[in-house]
Design an enzyme around this catalytic site. Structure first.
Site, PDB file in Angstrom:
ATOM      1  N   ASP A   9       0.855  -1.187   0.000  1.00  0.00           N
ATOM      2  CA  ASP A   9       0.000   0.000   0.000  1.00  0.00           C
ATOM      3  C   ASP A   9       0.890   1.236   0.000  1.00  0.00           C
ATOM      4  OD1 ASP A   9      -2.592   1.297   0.159  1.00  0.00           O
ATOM      5  OD2 ASP A   9      -1.996   1.917   2.160  1.00  0.00           O
ATOM      6  N   GLU A  11       0.766   5.752   0.479  1.00  0.00           N
ATOM      7  CA  GLU A  11       0.060   6.995   0.744  1.00  0.00           C
ATOM      8  C   GLU A  11       0.717   8.073  -0.112  1.00  0.00           C
ATOM      9  OE1 GLU A  11      -2.651   6.933   2.297  1.00  0.00           O
ATOM     10  OE2 GLU A  11      -2.472   5.029   3.375  1.00  0.00           O
ATOM     11  N   GLU A  54      -6.857  17.645   1.696  1.00  0.00           N
ATOM     12  CA  GLU A  54      -7.758  16.492   1.641  1.00  0.00           C
ATOM     13  C   GLU A  54      -7.008  15.191   1.890  1.00  0.00           C
ATOM     14  OE1 GLU A  54      -7.502  18.827  -0.578  1.00  0.00           O
ATOM     15  OE2 GLU A  54      -9.468  19.760  -0.901  1.00  0.00           O
ATOM     16  N   HIS A  59      -4.800  10.458   5.638  1.00  0.00           N
ATOM     17  CA  HIS A  59      -3.705   9.683   6.239  1.00  0.00           C
ATOM     18  C   HIS A  59      -2.998  10.360   7.407  1.00  0.00           C
ATOM     19  CE1 HIS A  59      -1.235  12.332   3.812  1.00  0.00           C
ATOM     20  NE2 HIS A  59      -1.623  11.771   2.666  1.00  0.00           N
ATOM     21  N   HIS A 155      -5.718   6.237   7.561  1.00  0.00           N
ATOM     22  CA  HIS A 155      -5.020   5.363   6.633  1.00  0.00           C
ATOM     23  C   HIS A 155      -3.522   5.426   6.917  1.00  0.00           C
ATOM     24  CE1 HIS A 155      -8.221   4.720   3.384  1.00  0.00           C
ATOM     25  NE2 HIS A 155      -8.809   5.379   4.369  1.00  0.00           N
ATOM     26  N   ASP A 160      -2.336  -0.605   6.765  1.00  0.00           N
ATOM     27  CA  ASP A 160      -3.299  -1.060   5.763  1.00  0.00           C
ATOM     28  C   ASP A 160      -2.820  -2.329   5.062  1.00  0.00           C
ATOM     29  OD1 ASP A 160      -4.891   1.012   6.457  1.00  0.00           O
ATOM     30  OD2 ASP A 160      -4.802   2.069   4.544  1.00  0.00           O
TER      31      ASP A 160
END
Length: 234
Positions: A9, A11, A54, A59, A155, A160
């Site tokens: 994963d 970010e 946003e 995260h 997140h 994750d």
């Protein structure tokens, strides 16, 4: 033959690498033959640009936190070597793979596209096939497969990935909830988490019926069906 999978994963600073957005965190969990190995990969990256508000709301990673963190080119070779040749397990794979390809291409060092050196399995596509018409984000899948995600208030790439590893194993039938006695006298409460049995657990004891029990069983079958043989006697 060993099967190596990397649950991955990322970010990012925003949603579109074509608009100049960058990766700021990579988290990977290694599975060998469907077993977690603990050989994980995790790094925060200075994107050399501002993170959209946003994205920070999702995260929680701020520009100040990433100050002084390595740049992508500092970790690129290590990251490439870690995932090379593995099957990548990613939820909504086009998003993460798109960012990875963008970052590697920016280096102009001849790194190939991700699909050229890794197989990619998209668990979002898998979940939609298994559960059409339902929510299939990671939180929904955790509820569906009884996986604890209580620590997921924001997140995070590594967290994750760890959760997705359990979701993937649950979706593909690799985990079952079993409470087997280990010989302890302690009372253990079911906390809803998937349990992994230790590889060195003792073999289960096989208890055979005594002659008296076998005779009683035959007599009971005769009572169940007096007109002929039961299915179990055929």
């Amino acid at each position: 033959m060993l099967k190596r999978q990397i649950v991955l994963d990322t970010e990012t600073t925003g949603i579109d690498p074509k608009a100049g957005h960058r990766i700021i965190e990579v988290g990977c969990v290694e599975l060998i033959n469907r077993r977690l190995t603990g050989n994980n990969f995790h790094v925060y990256i200075n994107p050399q640009r501002e993170i959209e508000e946003e994205a920070i709301d999702v995260h929680g990673i701020t520009n100040e936190f990433l100050h002084g963190k390595p740049l992508f080119h500092d970790i690129a070779q290590e990251f490439f070597d870690y995932i090379k040749g593995a099957e990548l397990v990613i939820h909504n794979a086009p998003f993460d793979v798109g960012f990875m390809d963008h970052e590697f291409a920016k280096l102009n060092k001849g790194f190939p596209a991700t699909h050229d050196y890794c197989e990619v399995l998209d668990t979002l596509v898998m979940a939609r096939n298994l559960h059409p018409g339902q929510k299939n984000n990671l939180d929904a899948l955790c509820r569906r497969y009884d996986i604890d995600n209580s620590k997921r208030t924001l997140h995070g790439a590594l967290l994750d990935s760890e959760i997705l590893a359990d979701v993937y194993l649950g979706m593909t039938g690799g985990q079952v909830k079993l409470n087997l006695s280990t010989g302890n006298d302690t009372n253990e409460q079911d906390d809803g988490k998937i349990r992994r049995l230790a590889a060195n657990r003792p073999s289960l004891k096989v208890v055979k019926a005594t002659p008296e029990e076998l005779q009683a069983h035959q007599e009971r079958l005769q009572v169940v069906n007096k007109d002929g043989e039961t299915l179990w006697q055929q």
